[in-house]
Design a protein around this motif. Structure first.
Motif, PDB file in Angstrom:
ATOM      1  N   LEU A  81      -7.151   2.190  -3.718  1.00  0.00           N
ATOM      2  CA  LEU A  81      -5.769   2.661  -3.631  1.00  0.00           C
ATOM      3  C   LEU A  81      -4.799   1.715  -4.338  1.00  0.00           C
ATOM      4  O   LEU A  81      -3.820   2.162  -4.937  1.00  0.00           O
ATOM      5  N   LYS A  82      -5.065   0.430  -4.289  1.00  0.00           N
ATOM      6  CA  LYS A  82      -4.162  -0.533  -4.926  1.00  0.00           C
ATOM      7  C   LYS A  82      -4.171  -0.417  -6.446  1.00  0.00           C
ATOM      8  O   LYS A  82      -3.305  -0.980  -7.118  1.00  0.00           O
ATOM      9  N   GLN A 118       8.630  -4.867  -3.087  1.00  0.00           N
ATOM     10  CA  GLN A 118       8.141  -6.246  -2.985  1.00  0.00           C
ATOM     11  C   GLN A 118       7.490  -6.510  -1.619  1.00  0.00           C
ATOM     12  O   GLN A 118       7.729  -7.521  -0.966  1.00  0.00           O
ATOM     13  N   VAL A 119       6.676  -5.567  -1.219  1.00  0.00           N
ATOM     14  CA  VAL A 119       5.916  -5.694   0.013  1.00  0.00           C
ATOM     15  C   VAL A 119       4.456  -5.896  -0.383  1.00  0.00           C
ATOM     16  O   VAL A 119       3.772  -4.944  -0.762  1.00  0.00           O
ATOM     17  N   TYR A 120       3.986  -7.121  -0.300  1.00  0.00           N
ATOM     18  CA  TYR A 120       2.655  -7.452  -0.800  1.00  0.00           C
ATOM     19  C   TYR A 120       1.637  -7.689   0.319  1.00  0.00           C
ATOM     20  O   TYR A 120       0.475  -7.933   0.051  1.00  0.00           O
ATOM     21  N   LEU A 153       0.489  -2.188   3.933  1.00  0.00           N
ATOM     22  CA  LEU A 153      -0.061  -1.074   3.166  1.00  0.00           C
ATOM     23  C   LEU A 153      -1.067  -0.291   3.995  1.00  0.00           C
ATOM     24  O   LEU A 153      -1.064   0.946   3.995  1.00  0.00           O
ATOM     25  N   TYR A 154      -1.908  -1.016   4.723  1.00  0.00           N
ATOM     26  CA  TYR A 154      -2.861  -0.347   5.605  1.00  0.00           C
ATOM     27  C   TYR A 154      -2.137   0.575   6.587  1.00  0.00           C
ATOM     28  O   TYR A 154      -2.525   1.724   6.794  1.00  0.00           O
ATOM     29  N   LEU A 157      -2.496   4.587   6.837  1.00  0.00           N
ATOM     30  CA  LEU A 157      -3.136   5.157   8.020  1.00  0.00           C
ATOM     31  C   LEU A 157      -2.243   6.207   8.682  1.00  0.00           C
ATOM     32  O   LEU A 157      -2.727   7.240   9.153  1.00  0.00           O
ATOM     33  N   VAL A 158      -0.945   5.936   8.734  1.00  0.00           N
ATOM     34  CA  VAL A 158      -0.014   6.910   9.311  1.00  0.00           C
ATOM     35  C   VAL A 158      -0.056   8.216   8.521  1.00  0.00           C
ATOM     36  O   VAL A 158      -0.017   9.310   9.089  1.00  0.00           O
ATOM     37  N   VAL A 159      -0.139   8.099   7.197  1.00  0.00           N
ATOM     38  CA  VAL A 159      -0.273   9.291   6.358  1.00  0.00           C
ATOM     39  C   VAL A 159      -1.611   9.970   6.627  1.00  0.00           C
ATOM     40  O   VAL A 159      -1.701  11.195   6.747  1.00  0.00           O
ATOM     41  N   GLU A 160      -2.659   9.172   6.760  1.00  0.00           N
ATOM     42  CA  GLU A 160      -4.020   9.684   6.890  1.00  0.00           C
ATOM     43  C   GLU A 160      -4.264  10.433   8.190  1.00  0.00           C
ATOM     44  O   GLU A 160      -5.069  11.363   8.241  1.00  0.00           O
ATOM     45  N   LEU A 161      -3.583  10.046   9.261  1.00  0.00           N
ATOM     46  CA  LEU A 161      -3.877  10.662  10.554  1.00  0.00           C
ATOM     47  C   LEU A 161      -3.052  11.924  10.827  1.00  0.00           C
ATOM     48  O   LEU A 161      -3.106  12.470  11.911  1.00  0.00           O
TER      49      LEU A 161
END
Length: 497
Positions: A243-244, A257-259, A264-265, A269-273
């Motif tokens: 994904l990256k 700028q969120v590294y 990201l996980y 995951l919120v999208v995935e569930l």
């Protein structure tokens, strides 16, 4: 969450909120006597709350671009005129102006300070703050959270704080102004659209706004140095390395700028569930293939549930197996990421779902208990039983395990009128009762519907009708059906004991 937030309101705000709701059910005037009966108040108290509502409406009209016209007459009652959208705005105004809700929102938006300083700056007594915090305890407990009373913040796992914050802010502000004052709505909306485009998903306006709020909550807390904790099993659920490398993910990481990988996980995951995301074939294939390759507990449990469900209950139609699998998969993943949380991702308190038969829920709890699979996911028995009940009712009547109640019809009505009556009764009550509607011939019916009651003096449950049935007829029938069902269920329980 609407009911939980309502319970946090001060009594006077609860009352005017309910008065507004009652007024929307009336065509013209809402009589004081009806308000008194519905809210269990004497008429003097009703008049006092109406006068308070007048003050609130005046404040709302000053602050809003739309207005509500409220008319009160001692002899006619209360009249409220406005379009439905503005009434929703008025309800939001009442909620967000409440002292307790205002404190909760400030905590969600990280706008609080130490108790004494917050008290002085907002002209709220320490006693009022403590009283509000006491109200929060029960609600926060449903998310495995608590309150830090010194600095007025939430305590608990960051992922649970985020889901709680999202649900609260979404419930209050989904039809109102953007609550995140220092986060650009337009910028995040562009990111949401890029995300949906990247996964090949055609989103509705509601879905876009939901992800918009979730993005904003995550970004807000990250910028305030409230970071997601490391969870070792998350690497099994999200193919982070692949994904990256996706262009839209790279763009969003650089854009904000969120590294931190944990951030990201979490958002992935919120999208995935969320089940609706599986409408994208590429998204569904990517997620399920990765889980299958990793043989995750979520994927293996979903396979076992699907196999055992068909053995114990019924065969799932081939063309619907995909629906069953992905819906269960999302529920299992949710239980894994948010164990012990009573609310689903849309803010519904799963514990309070009452529209499924207790007999069906009991069968499903036994089904869960008998699954030959070792995982902590199955500890969420209440959440899963209600979820499986939703799936069950997608394929079959949710009342399949309730006692059968036979309604017999005996009347001089023409054949097609009787057939129409049967169909209407099934449509009206099929979701709540296990019904069989027949012509009365053998005398074995539980409830008799007839236009000639004089022929059935000795029958215990007789409903006299004219066709078509009116609301009073339906209400009487529902009461009789409920009594019979309760009686049969009690007999079944006594036999089991």
């Amino acid at each position: 969450m609407e009911n939980e937030l309502f319970n946090l309101l001060e009594t006077k705000n609860q009352m005017i909120y309910q008065i507004i709701h009652l007024s929307r059910c009336e065509n013209e005037w809402l009589e004081v006597q009806k308000i008194s009966n519905e809210l269990s108040l004497n008429e003097r108290s009703v008049q006092r709350y109406i006068h308070y509502l007048e003050e609130v409406v005046n404040e709302f009209n000053v602050s809003s671009k739309n207005s509500v016209e409220l008319t009160y007459s001692k002899f006619k009652g209360l009249g409220i005129e406005s379009d439905p959208g503005t009434i929703n705005d008025l309800k939001t105004f009442i909620i967000s102006s409440d002292v307790t809700i205002k404190l909760l929102v400030d905590m969600c938006l990280i706008r609080t300070k130490p108790s004494r300083q917050y008290s002085e700056e907002n002209y709220i007594s320490i006693y009022s703050i403590r009283k509000s915090l006491d109200k929060f305890d029960l609600l926060l407990n449903k998310f495995n959270l608590s309150v830090n009373r010194l600095d007025l913040s939430f305590s608990g796992e960051e992922k649970n704080i985020r889901i709680f914050t999202y649900i609260v802010l979404w419930t209050i502000y989904k039809n109102d102004k953007w609550p995140f004052s220092y986060i650009s709505e337009e910028k995040i909306l562009r990111s949401v659209d890029i995300c949906f485009e990247g996964i090949g998903f055609q989103a509705t306006k509601v879905h876009r706004k939901q992800l918009l709020f979730m993005y904003a909550v995550c970004l807000m807390r990250n910028k305030k140095k409230k970071y997601i904790e490391t969870h070792e099993n998350w690497g099994e659920y999200v193919n982070i390395d692949i994904l990256k490398k996706d262009a839209f993910i790279i763009h969003e990481i650089d854009n904000y700028q969120v590294y931190n990988e944990n951030e990201l996980y979490f958002i992935l995951l919120v999208v995935e569930l969320q089940y609706r995301m599986f409408k994208s074939d590429s998204m569904k294939k990517r997620i399920l293939l990765f889980h299958k390759e990793k043989q995750t507990d979520v994927f293996r449990l979903t396979e076992e549930v699907m196999k055992s469900f068909q053995e114990q209950f019924f065969e799932i139609p081939e063309e619907r197996k995909d629906v069953f699998f992905t819906y269960c998969f999302c529920a299992h993943l949710y239980c894994k990421i948010f164990p012990g949380v009573e609310f689903d991702i849309n803010g519904h308190n799963i514990e309070n779902v009452k529209y499924f038969s207790e007999n069906l829920i009991s069968h499903l709890k036994n089904f869960i208990g008998n699954l030959d699979f070792q995982t902590d996911i199955l500890q969420e028995k209440v959440f899963l039983s209600k979820t499986y009940a939703s799936i069950f009712s997608y394929f079959k009547s949710p009342n399949s395990y309730d006692p059968r109640i036979i309604i017999g019809i005996d009347s001089e009505f023409p054949f097609l009128v009787r057939e129409n009556l049967k169909a209407n009764l099934k449509r009206k009550f099929d979701h709540s009762f296990n019904l069989l509607v027949v012509e009365s011939e053998s005398g074995g019916e539980d409830i008799l519907i007839t236009s000639m009651p004089s022929l059935y003096d000795s029958h215990e449950h007789v409903c006299t009708i004219n066709y078509p049935l009116n609301e009073r007829d339906y209400s009487f029938l529902e009461a009789e059906l409920t009594k019979l069902q309760d009686s049969y269920n009690q007999n079944t329980l006594r036999q089991a004991l």
